[in-house]
Scaffold this motif. Structure first.
Motif, short mmCIF file in Angstrom:
data_model
loop_
_atom_site.label_atom_id
_atom_site.label_comp_id
_atom_site.label_asym_id
_atom_site.label_seq_id
_atom_site.Cartn_x
_atom_site.Cartn_y
_atom_site.Cartn_z
N MET A 183 -10.98 1.85 5.37
CA MET A 183 -9.89 1.26 4.62
C MET A 183 -8.54 1.51 5.30
O MET A 183 -7.59 0.79 4.99
N THR A 184 -8.44 2.49 6.16
CA THR A 184 -7.13 2.82 6.74
C THR A 184 -6.47 1.63 7.45
O THR A 184 -5.29 1.36 7.19
N PRO A 185 -7.18 0.89 8.31
CA PRO A 185 -6.52 -0.25 8.94
C PRO A 185 -6.04 -1.30 7.93
O PRO A 185 -4.94 -1.84 8.06
N ILE A 186 -6.83 -1.56 6.90
CA ILE A 186 -6.44 -2.52 5.87
C ILE A 186 -5.21 -2.01 5.12
O ILE A 186 -4.27 -2.76 4.86
N LEU A 187 -5.20 -0.73 4.79
CA LEU A 187 -4.05 -0.15 4.09
C LEU A 187 -2.78 -0.25 4.93
O LEU A 187 -1.73 -0.65 4.43
N GLU A 188 -2.90 0.11 6.20
CA GLU A 188 -1.72 0.09 7.07
C GLU A 188 -1.19 -1.33 7.25
O GLU A 188 0.02 -1.55 7.19
#
Length: 70
Positions: free
Chosen positions: A1-6
């Motif tokens: 999820m980190t890339p989507i969040l960023e």
């Protein structure tokens, strides 16, 4: 999820900040905020919870959820 969040936060113009918490290392926090699934998102403003949701979300779902707060 980190890339989507960023990506999502970047698209929102930096109006929302991201903080991550490891619930395995901070079990009291997960109890305090009712975290029952990972990932779990909680949006705070002035120390109050405005929105929370557990589970995976697509970028589109996340953007739609957060746009109402910025």
């Amino acid at each position: 999820m980190t890339p989507i969040l960023e990506e999502t936060l970047h698209e929102l113009g930096g109006k929302i900040k991201l903080f991550k918490l490891n619930v395995d290392k901070n079990p009291q926090a997960s109890l305090q905020f009712g975290v029952r699934s990972i990932p779990h998102f909680i949006l705070f403003k002035n120390g109050k919870i405005l929105w929370k949701k557990g589970g995976y979300m697509t970028k589109r779902e996340l953007l739609q959820s957060l746009r109402g707060f910025v």
